[in-house]
Design a protein around this motif. Structure first.
Motif, PDB file in Angstrom:
ATOM      1  N   GLU A 246       8.096 -12.903   7.379  1.00  0.00           N
ATOM      2  CA  GLU A 246       8.327 -13.661   8.610  1.00  0.00           C
ATOM      3  C   GLU A 246       7.766 -12.951   9.838  1.00  0.00           C
ATOM      4  OE1 GLU A 246      12.478 -14.253   8.761  1.00  0.00           O
ATOM      5  OE2 GLU A 246      12.540 -15.678   7.087  1.00  0.00           O
ATOM      6  N   GLU A 247       7.692 -11.638   9.791  1.00  0.00           N
ATOM      7  CA  GLU A 247       7.165 -10.893  10.928  1.00  0.00           C
ATOM      8  C   GLU A 247       5.635 -10.784  10.922  1.00  0.00           C
ATOM      9  OE1 GLU A 247       9.036  -7.137  10.837  1.00  0.00           O
ATOM     10  OE2 GLU A 247      11.071  -7.911  11.228  1.00  0.00           O
ATOM     11  N   GLY A 248       4.992 -11.291   9.873  1.00  0.00           N
ATOM     12  CA  GLY A 248       3.540 -11.256   9.807  1.00  0.00           C
ATOM     13  C   GLY A 248       2.975 -10.035   9.116  1.00  0.00           C
ATOM     14  N   ASN A 249       3.809  -9.207   8.468  1.00  0.00           N
ATOM     15  CA  ASN A 249       3.328  -8.014   7.759  1.00  0.00           C
ATOM     16  C   ASN A 249       2.910  -8.385   6.339  1.00  0.00           C
ATOM     17  OD1 ASN A 249       3.953  -6.363   9.997  1.00  0.00           O
ATOM     18  ND2 ASN A 249       6.095  -6.203   9.326  1.00  0.00           N
ATOM     19  N   ALA A 250       1.798  -7.811   5.868  1.00  0.00           N
ATOM     20  CA  ALA A 250       1.274  -8.112   4.537  1.00  0.00           C
ATOM     21  C   ALA A 250       1.951  -7.230   3.491  1.00  0.00           C
ATOM     22  CB  ALA A 250      -0.238  -7.884   4.505  1.00  0.00           C
ATOM     23  N   HIS A 251       2.276  -7.838   2.366  1.00  0.00           N
ATOM     24  CA  HIS A 251       2.890  -7.119   1.245  1.00  0.00           C
ATOM     25  C   HIS A 251       2.179  -7.531  -0.040  1.00  0.00           C
ATOM     26  CE1 HIS A 251       6.329  -5.715   3.675  1.00  0.00           C
ATOM     27  NE2 HIS A 251       6.285  -6.922   4.239  1.00  0.00           N
ATOM     28  N   ALA A 252       2.226  -6.641  -1.023  1.00  0.00           N
ATOM     29  CA  ALA A 252       1.681  -6.975  -2.336  1.00  0.00           C
ATOM     30  C   ALA A 252       2.543  -8.054  -2.987  1.00  0.00           C
ATOM     31  CB  ALA A 252       1.617  -5.733  -3.227  1.00  0.00           C
ATOM     32  N   GLU A 253       1.944  -8.732  -3.970  1.00  0.00           N
ATOM     33  CA  GLU A 253       2.664  -9.834  -4.619  1.00  0.00           C
ATOM     34  C   GLU A 253       3.919  -9.322  -5.329  1.00  0.00           C
ATOM     35  OE1 GLU A 253       1.722 -13.550  -7.651  1.00  0.00           O
ATOM     36  OE2 GLU A 253       0.279 -11.917  -7.411  1.00  0.00           O
ATOM     37  N   TYR A 254       3.804  -8.183  -5.966  1.00  0.00           N
ATOM     38  CA  TYR A 254       4.943  -7.584  -6.646  1.00  0.00           C
ATOM     39  C   TYR A 254       5.093  -6.149  -6.146  1.00  0.00           C
ATOM     40  CZ  TYR A 254       4.221 -11.508  -9.796  1.00  0.00           C
ATOM     41  OH  TYR A 254       4.057 -12.758 -10.307  1.00  0.00           O
ATOM     42  N   GLU A 255       6.204  -5.878  -5.505  1.00  0.00           N
ATOM     43  CA  GLU A 255       6.466  -4.535  -5.000  1.00  0.00           C
ATOM     44  C   GLU A 255       7.701  -3.963  -5.692  1.00  0.00           C
ATOM     45  OE1 GLU A 255       4.673  -4.778  -0.476  1.00  0.00           O
ATOM     46  OE2 GLU A 255       6.829  -4.782  -0.785  1.00  0.00           O
ATOM     47  N   PHE A 256       7.603  -2.723  -6.079  1.00  0.00           N
ATOM     48  CA  PHE A 256       8.690  -2.065  -6.784  1.00  0.00           C
ATOM     49  C   PHE A 256       9.313  -0.993  -5.878  1.00  0.00           C
ATOM     50  CE2 PHE A 256       5.695  -3.498  -9.995  1.00  0.00           C
ATOM     51  CZ  PHE A 256       6.537  -4.197 -10.849  1.00  0.00           C
ATOM     52  N   ILE A 257      10.602  -0.780  -6.082  1.00  0.00           N
ATOM     53  CA  ILE A 257      11.312   0.244  -5.322  1.00  0.00           C
ATOM     54  C   ILE A 257      11.712   1.367  -6.267  1.00  0.00           C
ATOM     55  CG2 ILE A 257      12.153  -1.408  -3.608  1.00  0.00           C
ATOM     56  CD1 ILE A 257      14.841  -1.388  -5.054  1.00  0.00           C
ATOM     57  N   ASN A 258      12.072   2.463  -5.684  1.00  0.00           N
ATOM     58  CA  ASN A 258      12.497   3.603  -6.497  1.00  0.00           C
ATOM     59  C   ASN A 258      13.838   3.318  -7.163  1.00  0.00           C
ATOM     60  OD1 ASN A 258      10.248   5.035  -5.687  1.00  0.00           O
ATOM     61  ND2 ASN A 258      11.290   5.857  -3.880  1.00  0.00           N
ATOM     62  N   GLU A 259      14.112   4.048  -8.228  1.00  0.00           N
ATOM     63  CA  GLU A 259      15.352   3.845  -8.971  1.00  0.00           C
ATOM     64  C   GLU A 259      16.571   4.223  -8.122  1.00  0.00           C
ATOM     65  OE1 GLU A 259      17.276   5.037 -13.318  1.00  0.00           O
ATOM     66  OE2 GLU A 259      15.362   5.896 -12.647  1.00  0.00           O
ATOM     67  N   GLU A 260      16.424   5.266  -7.295  1.00  0.00           N
ATOM     68  CA  GLU A 260      17.552   5.677  -6.453  1.00  0.00           C
ATOM     69  C   GLU A 260      17.899   4.599  -5.439  1.00  0.00           C
ATOM     70  OE1 GLU A 260      16.374   9.322  -4.732  1.00  0.00           O
ATOM     71  OE2 GLU A 260      16.423  10.470  -6.620  1.00  0.00           O
ATOM     72  N   ASP A 261      16.865   4.022  -4.795  1.00  0.00           N
ATOM     73  CA  ASP A 261      17.117   2.948  -3.830  1.00  0.00           C
ATOM     74  C   ASP A 261      17.729   1.730  -4.499  1.00  0.00           C
ATOM     75  OD1 ASP A 261      16.025   4.640  -1.993  1.00  0.00           O
ATOM     76  OD2 ASP A 261      14.019   3.757  -2.129  1.00  0.00           O
ATOM     77  N   PHE A 262      17.303   1.474  -5.737  1.00  0.00           N
ATOM     78  CA  PHE A 262      17.832   0.319  -6.454  1.00  0.00           C
ATOM     79  C   PHE A 262      19.312   0.498  -6.794  1.00  0.00           C
ATOM     80  CE2 PHE A 262      18.758  -1.662 -10.579  1.00  0.00           C
ATOM     81  CZ  PHE A 262      18.524  -3.001 -10.259  1.00  0.00           C
ATOM     82  N   LEU A 263      19.709   1.716  -7.174  1.00  0.00           N
ATOM     83  CA  LEU A 263      21.086   1.959  -7.600  1.00  0.00           C
ATOM     84  C   LEU A 263      22.064   2.087  -6.434  1.00  0.00           C
ATOM     85  CD1 LEU A 263      20.460   4.526 -10.480  1.00  0.00           C
ATOM     86  CD2 LEU A 263      21.079   2.113 -10.693  1.00  0.00           C
ATOM     87  N   LYS A 264      21.555   2.119  -5.198  1.00  0.00           N
ATOM     88  CA  LYS A 264      22.474   2.182  -4.060  1.00  0.00           C
ATOM     89  C   LYS A 264      23.347   0.943  -3.970  1.00  0.00           C
ATOM     90  CE  LYS A 264      19.653   5.242  -1.167  1.00  0.00           C
ATOM     91  NZ  LYS A 264      18.851   5.351   0.070  1.00  0.00           N
ATOM     92  N   ALA A 265      22.819  -0.200  -4.369  1.00  0.00           N
ATOM     93  CA  ALA A 265      23.583  -1.448  -4.322  1.00  0.00           C
ATOM     94  C   ALA A 265      24.431  -1.651  -5.564  1.00  0.00           C
ATOM     95  CB  ALA A 265      22.627  -2.627  -4.143  1.00  0.00           C
TER      96      ALA A 265
END
Length: 727
Positions: free
Chosen positions: A576-595
């Motif tokens: 929505e802010e106009g920033n480009a991202h890859a089609e599939y982006e992955f996050i680190n395992e630590e960031d994922f387990l925070k939730a």
């Protein structure tokens, strides 16, 4: 019996593991076939017992030969024997393999049946025989043999026979041999080759090899000769070109690229022919018994002394006489002769008389000029030979940089040598190993010699021009900037694989592309240089190709090849802010387990989406209800307008408030009516047109008339007039 049969058969009959080593042509085949038949006969083996013995050979031709011998000596037995080799119908073999007692096979085909044939098992195997065991146990068959051995029972007898037997501890451990008996009949002999074999070698330059071969064939027309070459493509080229030369003796060729039926036909034809020349690769170097072979000529140097022993073993078999001739390039002489001396091979040098040597270079040039297929085969043969030399392990014998590539290409009939990438790599390695000073001095000397050679060439050209004697082929080969590549060769070149480095050379990591053209030295120019170049173009100056940032091949590229070489884009998504991202982006395992862990996140995601769907469903239902209410109001208004127009003061019409209340009460009825109308619309056929609004109103006017109940005669007359008017 021969020596290997006298010592090997009793040990095999005693169910001992045997390592048999004997000279070529000493009867090793019977040394393991006789114990196979005898041991199975003693155990009264029959079809119900299943597979009893497996005989593995490295080549299909050797397997065919072993099977033919087995049929001759075992025709009085009731055993069922099968030949399992590649090139035959696999389904037919699958139907019969489960009923076999003895199998003669090659490693690849046997493993294929172990993996794919349902009724084939080796659980009851008694004997495993490896013919040419050193070849089967080397790196080429390592993975296949490991998989086969895993499927065989450990309680079995193993027999291994070869002219150059392996004694490697690793190989013997893989086969799980139990106290094997090493039977080396000729280990203490003076020579490792038969006494009746005379062996000689000739030293010549690489371009003269085909001339020597042709001269040899012309001087030995009433002999049976086998010629060994290093690659299939060389064999094919020499066969096609020599057939056109018609030396006066039948010429055949045998290599691994042929179909199995053709290979068997050539094998049998050469066996039965009295005088012929067989051009072949090392596929015919082991175990094959060609009767009455007079000469074995090795046009290309063998990879080691063991291969030499197996090659020359095709002649002088048993008590017969034979001759062997080895042709060596000057860079191969010292290292190869030392290897042969270590293996106790007696060989002497001879020299060929120049008067008896014929040159066929002009004929080959004519063939390449007239026939593009011969030219294509010559190019492939050149590359195959250079590659075989480059890939050899023993660099003391095989040095690809020491070979005269340009002269060798001319000897094959080509106008020039194709540029080969791996030769440049080898030269770079040699230059890197030498000190910088030596490299500088060598460059200076090369420049001096090149200048001297150029002067000599110019002198020769002037002399030829003065003589004025030139043929059509001479003029063709003296042209400048000629395209030496045929259409077949251009198909081999992969534009997609061309990568240009910053230094102007080829990418060293790309080992697949062996055929390349000479590249232009590229330099990355700055913006200022580009501006200057544009100004120069405006002035009308023309730049040379060396100054441009484009190679000759890229200039000749078609649009299709340019599109292939274009970099491919990557798909991106904008937030929505106009920033480009890859089609599939992955996050680190630590960031994922925070939730939370995966299960809780999955449950939370499902709950979130389900609540969102429920709220959306409620909103949709409310919107649909409002639309239906609006439709009901409009319809009631139309009906009221119609009744007011016809009934006048006498009709009782409800007010708007009454209509609204009635609509709220009859909301469920209106919904049912709407559904019925929708069903009716769905049932309506495609060819039935929908009624217009005016027609629908007319029908309603005809059907619906709101009047008060008539009380008097005047009221009845008025009603009759209304009905007549409505009709």
């Amino acid at each position: 019996m021969t020596e290997i049969q006298k010592k090997g058969i009793p040990l095999a009959l005693a169910k001992r593991d045997v390592l048999g080593a004997a000279k070529t042509g000493s009867g090793k085949t019977l040394s393991f076939l006789i114990p196979v038949l005898e041991l199975l006969f003693r155990q009264q083996w029959n079809a119900a017992d299943g597979l009893g013995a497996v005989i593995i050979s490295p080549t299909r031709e050797l397997a065919v030969q072993i099977f033919e011998v087995l049929k001759k000596i075992g025709r009085f037995h009731t055993f069922s024997a099968g030949l399992i080799i590649g090139g035959k119908e696999f389904k037919v073999e699958q139907e019969r393999i489960s009923r076999m007692n003895i199998l003669v096979c090659t490693p690849g085909r046997l493993l294929q049946h172990m993996d794919q044939s349902a009724g084939f098992t080796c659980d009851n195997l008694q004997m495993l025989i490896l013919d040419e065991a050193d070849r089967i146990m080397d790196m080429g068959f390592q993975n296949t043999m490991n998989a086969i051995i895993e499927n065989l029972p450990p309680q079995r007898q193993t027999l291994m026979f070869s002219a150059t037997q392996t004694r490697s501890v690793k190989d013997l451990a893989r086969l799980s041999l139990k106290d094997p008996e090493y039977v080396a009949v000729h280990e203490k002999a003076e020579h490792s080759t038969p006494k009746t074999l005379s062996q000689h070698y000739v030293v010549t330059e690489l371009p003269n090899k085909l001339d020597i071969l042709y001269s040899f064939i012309k001087s030995h027309l009433k002999c049976k000769t086998i010629v060994f070459l290093s690659s299939c493509k060389q064999t094919r080229f020499v066969y096609e070109s020599f057939c056109k030369l018609q030396p006066g003796v039948p010429i055949m060729h045998l290599h691994g690229k042929q179909k199995q039926t053709k290979r068997v036909d050539i094998f049998r034809k050469f066996t039965s022919t009295q005088h012929a020349v067989l051009l072949c690769t090392d596929i015919a170097a082991r175990g094959l018994d060609f009767p009455a072979v007079d000469w074995v000529l090795q046009l290309d140097c063998p990879e080691d002394a063991e291969t030499y022993i197996h090659r020359v073993g095709r002649t002088a078999r048993f008590d017969a006489d034979g001759h062997a001739l080895l042709i060596l390039v000057p860079s191969e002489v010292e290292g190869m002769i030392e290897e042969l001396k270590k293996k106790r091979v007696p060989i002497e040098e001879i020299k060929i008389k120049s008067s008896k040597q014929q040159s066929i270079q002009k004929q080959l040039q004519s063939f390449c000029f007239q026939n593009p297929e011969i030219k294509y085969l010559a190019q492939r043969a050149f590359v195959a030979y250079m590659r075989s030399i480059y890939l050899q392990k023993n660099k003391q014998i095989f040095n690809v940089t020491a070979l005269p590539a340009e002269e060798f290409a001319h000897a094959l009939g080509l106008a020039g040598a194709p540029k080969i990438k791996f030769v440049k790599k080898a030269e770079k390695k040699l230059m890197g190993a030498q000190p910088a000073k030596k490299a500088d001095t060598e460059d200076e000397s090369e420049n001096e010699t090149a200048a001297a050679a150029a002067e000599e060439e110019s002198k020769d050209e002037k002399e030829e021009q003065a003589k004025g004697q030139k043929t059509k082929y001479d003029r063709m080969f003296q042209r400048k900037n000629q395209d030496i590549l045929s259409e077949h060769y251009n198909k081999l070149v992969d534009f997609e694989g061309d990568k240009v480095t910053l230094g102007g050379g080829m990418d060293e990591d790309d080992d697949e592309d062996f055929l390349t053209l000479q590249r232009v030295n590229h330099e990355i120019e700055s913006d200022e240089d580009d501006e200057e170049g544009e100004e120069d173009k405006d002035e009308g100056d023309i730049k040379d190709l060396d100054d441009e940032n484009i190679s000759k091949r890229k200039l000749k590229m078609t649009k299709k090849h340019k599109i292939k070489n274009m970099p491919k884009g990557e798909k991106v998504i904008f937030d929505e802010e106009g920033n480009a991202h890859a089609e599939y982006e992955f996050i680190n395992e630590e960031d994922f387990l925070k939730a939370g862990d995966a299960k809780t996140q999955i449950k939370a995601f499902i709950d979130e989406k389900s609540t969102a769907m429920e709220t959306a469903d409620k909103e949709d239902k409310e919107i649909v209800r409002q639309k239906r209410l609006e439709k009901k109001i409009k319809r009631k208004e139309r009906e009221r307008a119609v009744t007011e127009g016809y009934s006048g003061e006498e009709s009782d019409v409800a007010s708007d408030e009454d209509n609204v209340s009635a609509m709220s009460e009859d909301e469920s009825e209106s919904e049912e009516e709407e559904e019925e109308e929708e069903k009716a619309d769905r049932k309506r056929k495609w060819y039935e047109e929908q009624e217009s609004e005016s027609e629908a109103e007319d029908t309603k006017k005809q059907k619906v008339i709101d009047v008060a109940e008539p009380q008097t005669l005047e009221d009845q007359e008025a009603l009759a007039l209304k009905l007549l008017g409505a009709a």
